[in-house]
Design a protein around this motif. Sequence first.
Motif, PDB file in Angstrom:
ATOM      1  N   MET A   1       0.514  -1.163   0.244  1.00 45.44           N
ATOM      2  CA  MET A   1       0.256   0.170  -0.003  1.00 45.44           C
ATOM      3  C   MET A   1       1.013   1.321   0.441  1.00 45.44           C
ATOM      4  SD  MET A   1      -2.995  -1.838   2.625  1.00 45.44           S
ATOM      5  CE  MET A   1      -3.383  -0.147   3.194  1.00 45.44           C
ATOM      6  N   ILE A   2       1.939   1.313   0.721  1.00 46.65           N
ATOM      7  CA  ILE A   2       3.122   2.089   1.002  1.00 46.65           C
ATOM      8  C   ILE A   2       3.772   2.197  -0.884  1.00 46.65           C
ATOM      9  CG2 ILE A   2       5.378   3.290   2.176  1.00 46.65           C
ATOM     10  CD1 ILE A   2       4.446   1.570   4.087  1.00 46.65           C
ATOM     11  N   ALA A   3       3.792   1.385  -1.517  1.00 48.43           N
ATOM     12  CA  ALA A   3       4.737   1.302  -2.385  1.00 48.43           C
ATOM     13  C   ALA A   3       3.626   2.055  -3.992  1.00 48.43           C
ATOM     14  CB  ALA A   3       4.852  -0.097  -2.696  1.00 48.43           C
ATOM     15  N   GLY A   4       1.832   1.106  -3.375  1.00 45.43           N
ATOM     16  CA  GLY A   4       1.293   1.786  -4.463  1.00 45.43           C
ATOM     17  C   GLY A   4       0.658   0.573  -5.400  1.00 45.43           C
ATOM     18  N   PHE A   5       1.075  -0.690  -4.997  1.00 40.81           N
ATOM     19  CA  PHE A   5       0.926  -1.831  -5.521  1.00 40.81           C
ATOM     20  C   PHE A   5      -0.227  -2.112  -4.804  1.00 40.81           C
ATOM     21  CE2 PHE A   5       5.909  -2.431  -5.769  1.00 40.81           C
ATOM     22  CZ  PHE A   5       5.400  -1.997  -7.036  1.00 40.81           C
ATOM     23  N   GLU A   6      -0.875  -1.700  -3.976  1.00 39.03           N
ATOM     24  CA  GLU A   6      -2.681  -1.958  -3.433  1.00 39.03           C
ATOM     25  C   GLU A   6      -2.977  -0.695  -3.210  1.00 39.03           C
ATOM     26  OE1 GLU A   6      -3.514  -4.856  -3.423  1.00 39.03           O
ATOM     27  OE2 GLU A   6      -1.851  -6.487  -4.025  1.00 39.03           O
ATOM     28  N   ASP A   7      -4.643  -0.979  -3.410  1.00 36.94           N
ATOM     29  CA  ASP A   7      -4.909   0.045  -3.187  1.00 36.94           C
ATOM     30  C   ASP A   7      -5.234   0.824  -1.922  1.00 36.94           C
ATOM     31  OD1 ASP A   7      -5.263   1.308  -5.643  1.00 36.94           O
ATOM     32  OD2 ASP A   7      -6.818   0.441  -6.177  1.00 36.94           O
ATOM     33  N   VAL A   8      -5.488   1.438  -1.442  1.00 33.15           N
ATOM     34  CA  VAL A   8      -6.225   1.728   0.619  1.00 33.15           C
ATOM     35  C   VAL A   8      -7.729   2.064   0.120  1.00 33.15           C
ATOM     36  CG1 VAL A   8      -6.229   3.196   2.113  1.00 33.15           C
ATOM     37  CG2 VAL A   8      -3.993   3.446   0.691  1.00 33.15           C
ATOM     38  N   THR A   9      -8.153   0.934   0.757  1.00 32.14           N
ATOM     39  CA  THR A   9      -9.695   0.997   0.825  1.00 32.14           C
ATOM     40  C   THR A   9      -9.758   1.445   1.905  1.00 32.14           C
ATOM     41  OG1 THR A   9      -9.866  -1.557   0.623  1.00 32.14           O
ATOM     42  CG2 THR A   9     -11.404  -0.316   1.717  1.00 32.14           C
ATOM     43  N   GLU A  10      -9.478   2.146   2.960  1.00 36.96           N
ATOM     44  CA  GLU A  10     -10.045   3.425   3.656  1.00 36.96           C
ATOM     45  C   GLU A  10      -8.883   4.403   4.127  1.00 36.96           C
ATOM     46  OE1 GLU A  10     -12.577   2.504   6.818  1.00 36.96           O
ATOM     47  OE2 GLU A  10     -14.029   0.976   5.179  1.00 36.96           O
ATOM     48  N   GLY A  11      -8.938   5.475   4.918  1.00 39.97           N
ATOM     49  CA  GLY A  11      -7.945   5.684   6.232  1.00 39.97           C
ATOM     50  C   GLY A  11      -6.798   6.674   4.364  1.00 39.97           C
ATOM     51  N   GLU A  12      -5.529   6.855   5.091  1.00 42.71           N
ATOM     52  CA  GLU A  12      -4.687   7.408   4.332  1.00 42.71           C
ATOM     53  C   GLU A  12      -3.916   7.494   4.984  1.00 42.71           C
ATOM     54  OE1 GLU A  12      -6.724  12.495   4.372  1.00 42.71           O
ATOM     55  OE2 GLU A  12      -6.561  11.028   6.283  1.00 42.71           O
ATOM     56  N   ILE A  13      -2.386   7.880   3.453  1.00 42.48           N
ATOM     57  CA  ILE A  13      -1.309   7.838   3.690  1.00 42.48           C
ATOM     58  C   ILE A  13      -0.076   9.188   3.191  1.00 42.48           C
ATOM     59  CG2 ILE A  13       1.090   6.275   3.427  1.00 42.48           C
ATOM     60  CD1 ILE A  13      -0.960   3.532   2.694  1.00 42.48           C
ATOM     61  N   PHE A  14       0.347   9.273   4.154  1.00 40.34           N
ATOM     62  CA  PHE A  14       1.636  10.091   3.618  1.00 40.34           C
ATOM     63  C   PHE A  14       2.973  10.125   3.955  1.00 40.34           C
ATOM     64  CE2 PHE A  14      -2.816  12.160   5.596  1.00 40.34           C
ATOM     65  CZ  PHE A  14      -3.128  13.767   4.843  1.00 40.34           C
ATOM     66  N   LEU A  15       4.122  10.388   3.164  1.00 41.34           N
ATOM     67  CA  LEU A  15       5.085  10.916   2.360  1.00 41.34           C
ATOM     68  C   LEU A  15       6.002  11.821   2.422  1.00 41.34           C
ATOM     69  CD1 LEU A  15       7.276   9.544   1.339  1.00 41.34           C
ATOM     70  CD2 LEU A  15       6.565  10.198  -0.808  1.00 41.34           C
ATOM     71  N   PHE A  16       6.349  12.599   3.482  1.00 39.43           N
ATOM     72  CA  PHE A  16       6.417  13.535   4.107  1.00 39.43           C
ATOM     73  C   PHE A  16       6.030  14.871   4.009  1.00 39.43           C
ATOM     74  CE2 PHE A  16      10.599  11.079   2.789  1.00 39.43           C
ATOM     75  CZ  PHE A  16      11.406  11.908   4.309  1.00 39.43           C
ATOM     76  N   GLY A  17       4.869  14.398   4.828  1.00 36.45           N
ATOM     77  CA  GLY A  17       3.518  15.349   4.342  1.00 36.45           C
ATOM     78  C   GLY A  17       2.575  15.277   3.050  1.00 36.45           C
ATOM     79  N   ASP A  18       2.730  14.330   2.382  1.00 33.58           N
ATOM     80  CA  ASP A  18       2.005  14.442   1.412  1.00 33.58           C
ATOM     81  C   ASP A  18       1.196  14.102   0.951  1.00 33.58           C
ATOM     82  OD1 ASP A  18       2.478  17.331   0.442  1.00 33.58           O
ATOM     83  OD2 ASP A  18       4.374  16.033  -0.390  1.00 33.58           O
ATOM     84  N   GLU A  19      -0.565  13.892   0.727  1.00 31.08           N
ATOM     85  CA  GLU A  19      -0.863  12.544   1.381  1.00 31.08           C
ATOM     86  C   GLU A  19      -0.716  11.550  -0.268  1.00 31.08           C
ATOM     87  OE1 GLU A  19      -4.017   9.773   0.405  1.00 31.08           O
ATOM     88  OE2 GLU A  19      -4.528  11.319  -0.641  1.00 31.08           O
ATOM     89  N   ILE A  20      -0.562  10.732  -0.273  1.00 32.31           N
ATOM     90  CA  ILE A  20      -0.156   9.687  -1.905  1.00 32.31           C
ATOM     91  C   ILE A  20      -1.114   8.509  -2.579  1.00 32.31           C
ATOM     92  CG2 ILE A  20       2.308   9.905  -1.100  1.00 32.31           C
ATOM     93  CD1 ILE A  20       2.971   7.468  -0.239  1.00 32.31           C
ATOM     94  N   LYS A  21      -2.319   8.331  -1.725  1.00 34.19           N
ATOM     95  CA  LYS A  21      -3.131   7.410  -1.697  1.00 34.19           C
ATOM     96  C   LYS A  21      -3.382   7.280  -2.781  1.00 34.19           C
ATOM     97  CE  LYS A  21      -7.061   7.737  -0.331  1.00 34.19           C
ATOM     98  NZ  LYS A  21      -8.440   7.223   0.871  1.00 34.19           N
ATOM     99  N   THR A  22      -3.806   8.260  -3.294  1.00 32.83           N
ATOM    100  CA  THR A  22      -3.635   8.277  -5.184  1.00 32.83           C
ATOM    101  C   THR A  22      -2.692   7.984  -5.801  1.00 32.83           C
ATOM    102  OG1 THR A  22      -5.176  10.644  -5.230  1.00 32.83           O
ATOM    103  CG2 THR A  22      -6.569   9.431  -4.684  1.00 32.83           C
ATOM    104  N   LEU A  23      -1.641   7.673  -5.946  1.00 34.24           N
ATOM    105  CA  LEU A  23      -0.716   8.468  -6.510  1.00 34.24           C
ATOM    106  C   LEU A  23       0.123   6.960  -6.868  1.00 34.24           C
ATOM    107  CD1 LEU A  23       0.889  11.264  -6.719  1.00 34.24           C
ATOM    108  CD2 LEU A  23       2.846  10.414  -5.891  1.00 34.24           C
ATOM    109  N   PRO A  24       0.308   7.015  -8.252  1.00 32.72           N
ATOM    110  CA  PRO A  24       0.631   6.229  -8.864  1.00 32.72           C
ATOM    111  C   PRO A  24       2.199   5.396  -8.182  1.00 32.72           C
ATOM    112  CG  PRO A  24       0.391   7.635 -11.075  1.00 32.72           C
ATOM    113  CD  PRO A  24      -0.050   8.734  -9.286  1.00 32.72           C
ATOM    114  N   PRO A  25       2.085   3.927  -8.666  1.00 28.47           N
ATOM    115  CA  PRO A  25       3.597   4.174  -8.003  1.00 28.47           C
ATOM    116  C   PRO A  25       4.748   4.035  -8.462  1.00 28.47           C
ATOM    117  CG  PRO A  25       2.351   1.805  -8.243  1.00 28.47           C
ATOM    118  CD  PRO A  25       0.860   3.373  -8.553  1.00 28.47           C
ATOM    119  N   HIS A  26       5.117   5.051  -9.859  1.00 33.32           N
ATOM    120  CA  HIS A  26       6.029   5.339 -10.434  1.00 33.32           C
ATOM    121  C   HIS A  26       5.845   7.256  -9.981  1.00 33.32           C
ATOM    122  CE1 HIS A  26       2.501   6.302 -13.196  1.00 33.32           C
ATOM    123  NE2 HIS A  26       3.984   7.181 -13.784  1.00 33.32           N
ATOM    124  N   LYS A  27       5.703   7.024  -9.340  1.00 34.41           N
ATOM    125  CA  LYS A  27       4.905   8.646  -9.350  1.00 34.41           C
ATOM    126  C   LYS A  27       5.175   8.758  -7.724  1.00 34.41           C
ATOM    127  CE  LYS A  27       2.881  10.726 -12.743  1.00 34.41           C
ATOM    128  NZ  LYS A  27       1.358  11.908 -13.520  1.00 34.41           N
TER     129      LYS A  27
END
Length: 361
Positions: A51-77
Amino acid sequence: MTDTIAIDVRKAVKRYGDFTALQPISLSIHDNEFFTLLGPSGCGKTTLLRMIAGFEDVTEGEIFLFGDEIKTLPPHKRPVNTVFQNYALFPHLTILQNVMFGVEMQGKPKSEAKARAGEMLELVQLSQFAHRKPSQLSGGQQQRVALARALAPQPKVLLLDEPLSALDLKLRQAMRFELKEIQRETGITFIFVTHDQEEALTMSDRIAVMSAGRLQQLGNAQDIYERPHNMFVADFIGETNLLEVSVDAIQDKRAICHLGGGHELTCDAVDNIGIGSKVHMSLRPERLFLSDDPTESESLAGTIRENIFVGTDIQTLVTLENGPQMTIRTSNSDRGNKRIFEPGTPVYVNMEMGAGRLLVD
């Protein structure tokens, strides 16, 4: 490790249809931290990593990378790279070309990619193999190439999905220290997934112990080992004796507990465990010792059942009077000072001060 938060997971959930693989989980991982997700197969650790890598979608909740929300960001970005269990090296490319690949994919000039790859191969001590193919390297060398390739594009976070599991024991032990040293040298946040508790204890700044899709405990190696919160953590991390006890009294922050067979034990009281509670006490085998007579500390009468030589230690099994069986470990370095009792010998099992730990089941 710094105070900056690299990864912030907030009530993240993962479902596959009706099956919940990851219950709501929240944790923060610091920049430049070696952080380990530890647990048995199917506990949700790899799911969280993906889920952190972006290979699995997050069903609920949020994941932030250095303060930026990345839940909808594709893996290569995502400024994140992954080292997989099977290394996933390109067999038709040389080692140098494998390590250059990620940098070139960023659109960097070939000369810059080659220079960066050379730096990374030097870091993992494989410069002399730059022009070989992966099939010409050992498993341990391939693992280091995979690590160099993942580090070359300079990710902000490196994810490692059981990268040592395919190696033999001695090589795995050597690679633990190499990985930790590389993490220190690069200053990159490492998130390491493993089911091996020894790997977690020896490498990690902090450990998240997981089971059945839930976070069981979060802390450094000493916290997790010496102060487990519950039966799962106590039993999964290292070896322990789990004794069923009832709490008869609490005095001066000490719990007085009753064990079957008339035995009485005391240990530090724990929040949420009151008088009358029936719980388990954890006693690590190396915190116990045997004697002919009871000591002034905790003593449990029993009989030697068996002595097992395990190299560094002698493992002794003792059956308590009207009670359970316990395991005591005596270091081989102590054999000259501590008597090894023969099977059938009546003995007393004595506890070091502070050895007992009450568990919230």
